[in-house]
Design an enzyme around this catalytic site. Structure first.
Site, PDB file in Angstrom:
ATOM      1  N   LYS A 220      78.835  -0.672  20.083  1.00 24.50           N
ATOM      2  CA  LYS A 220      77.718  -1.422  20.675  1.00 24.50           C
ATOM      3  C   LYS A 220      78.130  -2.007  22.025  1.00 24.50           C
ATOM      4  O   LYS A 220      77.399  -1.911  23.015  1.00 24.50           O
ATOM      5  CB  LYS A 220      77.288  -2.558  19.737  1.00 24.50           C
ATOM      6  CG  LYS A 220      76.140  -3.374  20.293  1.00 24.50           C
ATOM      7  CD  LYS A 220      76.092  -4.773  19.740  1.00 24.50           C
ATOM      8  CE  LYS A 220      77.078  -5.688  20.442  1.00 24.50           C
ATOM      9  NZ  LYS A 220      76.936  -7.107  20.118  1.00 24.50           N
ATOM     10  N   CYS A 290      61.339 -11.549  13.817  1.00 27.33           N
ATOM     11  CA  CYS A 290      61.849 -10.823  12.652  1.00 27.33           C
ATOM     12  C   CYS A 290      63.237 -11.357  12.301  1.00 27.33           C
ATOM     13  O   CYS A 290      64.250 -10.683  12.426  1.00 27.33           O
ATOM     14  CB  CYS A 290      61.884  -9.318  12.930  1.00 27.33           C
ATOM     15  SG  CYS A 290      62.080  -8.329  11.444  1.00 27.33           S
ATOM     16  N   CYS A 297      56.575 -13.094   9.333  1.00 23.97           N
ATOM     17  CA  CYS A 297      55.646 -11.962   9.222  1.00 23.97           C
ATOM     18  C   CYS A 297      54.202 -12.393   9.496  1.00 23.97           C
ATOM     19  O   CYS A 297      53.408 -11.609  10.018  1.00 23.97           O
ATOM     20  CB  CYS A 297      55.756 -11.320   7.846  1.00 23.97           C
ATOM     21  SG  CYS A 297      57.422 -10.731   7.456  1.00 23.97           S
TER      22      CYS A 297
HETATM   23  S1  SF4 Z   1      56.155  -7.821   9.537  1.00 24.20           S
HETATM   24 FE1  SF4 Z   1      57.894  -9.187   9.112  1.00 24.20          FE
HETATM   25  S2  SF4 Z   1      59.584  -7.831   8.488  1.00 24.20           S
HETATM   26 FE2  SF4 Z   1      58.011  -6.557   9.481  1.00 24.20          FE
HETATM   27  S3  SF4 Z   1      58.638  -6.423  11.651  1.00 24.20           S
HETATM   28 FE3  SF4 Z   1      57.208  -8.145  11.477  1.00 24.20          FE
HETATM   29  S4  SF4 Z   1      58.506  -9.962  11.138  1.00 24.20           S
HETATM   30 FE4  SF4 Z   1      59.773  -8.131  10.718  1.00 24.20          FE
END
Ligand code: SF4
Length: 312
Positions: A220, A290, A297
């Site tokens: 990386k 995320c 989400c």
């Molecule tokens: S829905 Fe939730 S798990 Fe899926 S990309 Fe978005 S934040 Fe990440």
């Protein structure tokens, strides 16, 4: 802290994130980096005759298969190969566009404290490249804010190959503390700096194979160094954020168990012109939305498209 304003590389870095190829700080047109490799190989061969253990290390390096630098691996070829196999992640284009929208504010820690912003833009080009590599070595297992603080202290102390080699381990440790694994990093920084002085004239090598042969430098870091220091996109830089999000979105054909496996899986299908953009985009997305634990989400534009979406 590193400020975007004090970094002459910030614009170059932004270009790196949005284009498949651009030029890094002080890097001569890309030919400069590519032409450096034969020179370095000749010097290394001469050194190998004098030093058998070094020759053994060189042979090991030469045997290293670097799939992401395979000849002819030009724009779109990998994607065409996977297209021929008929696989790409469902909805990935819309998911990517949604992430771009969520990241349009460019206000995640990586956007102002990331590796593109921690070197001294007024330093000679090879010193800037050394500082880029050092900030990458410090950044593993370390938050951007902590890496930036350590880089600021190192720059105030004097951050060149010579000055680091003249610094005793205890002082170097106190300058980089509390970066993750700081004791090991002191050792790796000293070893790598000695190699850079002996074999590369104080510069950093311009190939992934030579970069990953340096103590404490992983794939990386090597891909990011190629992009930020040399302006060449050599592969997808996959850290823990990219690894996690790629698996949550099912951007890998099967679940992958390490960032390196994720890199290989992504490079199988993702168009090459997007490789340079993915790291910065997903790292910031992982820092803000995320999250590793309890991802947001409910606020994510991908919640209806994400196999791993969690109920708010
Ligand atoms: S829905 Fe939730 S798990 Fe899926 S990309 Fe978005 S934040 Fe990440």
């Amino acid at each position: 802290m590193c400020s975007p304003r004090d970094s002459g590389l910030s614009m170059a870095a932004v270009r790196m994130m949005t284009r498949s190829r651009s030029w890094g700080p002080g890097a001569a047109p890309r030919r400069g980096g590519e032409e450096a490799a034969p020179l370095q190989r000749r010097e290394a061969a001469a050194e190998g005759k004098k030093n058998p253990s070094l020759a053994k290390r060189q042979r090991k390096t030469q045997k290293l298969k670097v799939a992401y630098e395979a000849p002819g691996h030009e724009k779109g070829e990998s994607h065409k190969a996977l297209e021929a196999l008929g696989w790409e992640p469902q909805d990935w284009r819309q998911q990517l566009e949604n992430i771009r929208t969520m990241r349009s504010g460019k206000d995640a820690p990586v956007d102002w404290l990331g590796v593109e912003h921690c070197h001294d833009p007024s330093a000679p080009p090879k010193v800037q490249r050394y500082q880029v590599l050092l900030s990458l070595m410090l950044s593993s297992q370390t938050k951007d804010q902590v890496t930036a603080g350590a880089m600021q202290r190192l720059r105030a102390h004097g951050l060149t190959v010579d000055s680091i080699l003249q610094t005793d381990d205890a002082t170097l440790g106190s300058l980089i503390y509390p970066v993750g694994f700081w004791r090991s990093k002191v050792k790796y920084i000293k070893q790598t700096s000695a190699i850079l002085q002996q074999r590369y004239g104080g510069d950093i090598p311009a190939s992934v194979a030579e970069l990953v042969a340096l103590p404490g430098v992983g794939p990386k870091m090597a891909h990011l160094a190629m992009a930020v220091a040399w302006g060449t996109v050599s592969g997808i830089a996959v850290d823990t954020h990219v690894h996690r999000i790629a698996n949550r979105l099912r951007w890998t054909r099967t679940t992958t168990t390490s960032p390196e496996k994720t890199r290989a899986a992504l490079e199988e299908w993702l168009p090459r012109e997007l490789w340079g953009e993915i790291n910065g985009l997903l790292v910031g997305f992982g820092q803000q939305t995320c999250l590793p634990v309890r991802p947001r989400c409910g606020a994510c534009l991908n919640r209806s498209l994400c196999p791993a979406a969690q109920s708010p």
